[in-house]
Design an enzyme around this catalytic site. Structure first.
Site, short mmCIF file in Angstrom:
data_model
loop_
_atom_site.label_atom_id
_atom_site.label_comp_id
_atom_site.label_asym_id
_atom_site.label_seq_id
_atom_site.Cartn_x
_atom_site.Cartn_y
_atom_site.Cartn_z
N ARG A 53 -4.00 -60.07 74.16
CA ARG A 53 -4.98 -59.71 75.18
C ARG A 53 -4.71 -60.41 76.50
O ARG A 53 -5.28 -60.07 77.53
CB ARG A 53 -6.39 -60.03 74.70
CG ARG A 53 -6.69 -61.50 74.49
CD ARG A 53 -8.10 -61.72 74.01
NE ARG A 53 -8.40 -63.13 73.81
CZ ARG A 53 -9.58 -63.59 73.40
NH1 ARG A 53 -10.57 -62.74 73.15
NH2 ARG A 53 -9.78 -64.87 73.23
N ASP B 155 -6.60 -55.84 72.52
CA ASP B 155 -7.73 -56.56 71.93
C ASP B 155 -7.72 -56.20 70.46
O ASP B 155 -8.01 -55.06 70.07
CB ASP B 155 -9.03 -56.12 72.59
CG ASP B 155 -10.27 -56.76 71.97
OD1 ASP B 155 -10.14 -57.44 70.93
OD2 ASP B 155 -11.37 -56.56 72.51
N ASN C 29 -0.83 -61.65 63.48
CA ASN C 29 -0.85 -63.09 63.74
C ASN C 29 -2.06 -63.55 64.55
O ASN C 29 -2.47 -64.71 64.43
CB ASN C 29 0.43 -63.47 64.49
CG ASN C 29 0.37 -64.85 65.09
OD1 ASN C 29 0.39 -65.85 64.40
ND2 ASN C 29 0.28 -64.91 66.42
N TYR D 190 -14.11 -70.08 59.58
CA TYR D 190 -12.65 -69.98 59.56
C TYR D 190 -12.13 -69.86 58.13
O TYR D 190 -11.26 -69.03 57.85
CB TYR D 190 -12.07 -71.22 60.24
CG TYR D 190 -10.58 -71.16 60.50
CD1 TYR D 190 -10.07 -70.31 61.47
CD2 TYR D 190 -9.69 -71.95 59.79
CE1 TYR D 190 -8.70 -70.26 61.73
CE2 TYR D 190 -8.33 -71.91 60.03
CZ TYR D 190 -7.84 -71.06 61.01
OH TYR D 190 -6.49 -71.02 61.25
N LYS E 45 -10.03 -66.64 56.77
CA LYS E 45 -8.67 -66.78 56.28
C LYS E 45 -8.58 -66.53 54.77
O LYS E 45 -7.56 -66.02 54.28
CB LYS E 45 -8.12 -68.17 56.62
CG LYS E 45 -7.93 -68.39 58.13
CD LYS E 45 -7.05 -67.32 58.75
CE LYS E 45 -6.69 -67.64 60.21
NZ LYS E 45 -5.84 -66.59 60.82
N ILE F 43 -0.11 -77.22 62.64
CA ILE F 43 1.02 -76.82 63.49
C ILE F 43 0.67 -77.11 64.95
O ILE F 43 -0.46 -76.91 65.39
CB ILE F 43 1.33 -75.32 63.32
CG1 ILE F 43 1.50 -74.95 61.84
CG2 ILE F 43 2.57 -74.93 64.12
CD1 ILE F 43 2.64 -75.65 61.14
N THR G 138 0.44 -76.09 68.34
CA THR G 138 0.38 -74.89 69.17
C THR G 138 -0.58 -75.14 70.33
O THR G 138 -1.35 -76.12 70.32
CB THR G 138 -0.13 -73.68 68.37
OG1 THR G 138 -1.52 -73.85 68.08
CG2 THR G 138 0.64 -73.52 67.06
N LEU H 152 -3.32 -73.74 70.88
CA LEU H 152 -4.70 -73.73 70.38
C LEU H 152 -5.10 -75.06 69.75
O LEU H 152 -6.28 -75.38 69.69
CB LEU H 152 -4.86 -72.61 69.34
CG LEU H 152 -4.92 -71.18 69.88
CD1 LEU H 152 -5.01 -70.18 68.73
CD2 LEU H 152 -6.12 -71.00 70.82
#
Length: 250
Positions: A38, A61, A88, A153, A157, A188, A190, A192
């Site tokens: 997005r 989106d 992803n 979350y 997941k 990880i 990243t 985020l």
């Protein structure tokens, strides 16, 4: 010979982090990559990093069904099939159950779980046209081992994990040669997670959770995704691949 030569791959959340790392690895392995996100500006930067030309970008989106339908039509017109779908895109919103509003709950599930359903539903006809299609869905170690203050979350997941298995069995029953597997990263580094990793106390807690003693790199997840996308994993479907430095082994 590169392991994905001649294949058409779609990566969502491709503007940064694991998505970008995987898009770059797909391209290195010979695939034609369609990057979706997005973030339009981020997409342009990402496309430039993997040498535009045969590769393309699409603003998407992942919670919008109409947008998925339009993208499927574009891919069909441009390529006639899809060989690899990497669902992803996702994010985390961490709070106690008491402090999580219904809107926050729904947003986390929409971005992390609804998007996987929408992507799979819209792209399955194109993947069936491949006769060697591979779906890789981004889950997490939190889809296997729960944690406090991560209820939405974990639910999302965990849902991705089980939806992937259902997809794999349905595709096997249909005989369309489409495989579906989930990938479960641990901690990880990243964009985020950069804020959390910058906090010394949080960083120490995260490292204490990883037996091999370091945070993972997006390229290490990308390598695993390439494996699931390639013929090297041709007897795998409905499986979960855990890449977490040993966190869930404890």
């Amino acid at each position: 010979m590169t392991v994905l030569a001649g294949r058409i791959a779609l990566v969502t959340g491709a503007a940064s982090g694991i998505g970008l790392a995987t898009a770059m690895r797909f391209a290195q392995e010979g695939a034609t990559v369609l990057l979706a996100d997005r973030n339009a500006a981020g997409l342009n930067d990402a496309l430039a990093r993997i040498a535009p030309g045969e590769h393309e970008a699409a603003v998407l989106d992942v919670t919008d069904e109409a947008a998925w339908t339009a993208l499927a039509a574009k891919i069909m017109e441009r390529f006639g099939r899809l060989d690899i779908l990497f669902n992803n895109a996702g994010f985390g919103k961490f709070a106690s159950i008491a402090d999580t509003s219904l809107d926050q709950w729904r947003t986390v599930l929409a971005v992390n779980l609804d998007s996987v359903f929408l992507g799979t539903k819209s792209m399955l006809p194109l993947l069936a046209g491949s006769r060697a299609g591979s779906i890789i869905n981004m889950s997490s170690i939190r889809g296997i081992a729960a944690a406090p203050n991560a209820g939405s979350y974990c639910a999302a997941k965990g849902g991705v994990r089980m939806f992937t298995k259902a997809t794999a069995l349905e595709c096997a029953a249909l005989g369309n040669k489409v495989r579906a597997n989930s990938i479960h990263p641990g901690h990880i580094d990243t964009p985020l997670t950069a804020g959390a990793h910058a906090d010394p106390q949080v960083a120490r807690q995260l490292l204490a959770d990883v037996p091999i003693g370091r945070i993972g790199h997006p390229n290490e997840i990308a390598d695993a995704v390439v494996f699931l996308a390639s013929d090297a994993s041709r007897y795998m479907t409905g499986s979960e691949l855990i890449v977490d430095g040993g966190s869930t082994a404890q």
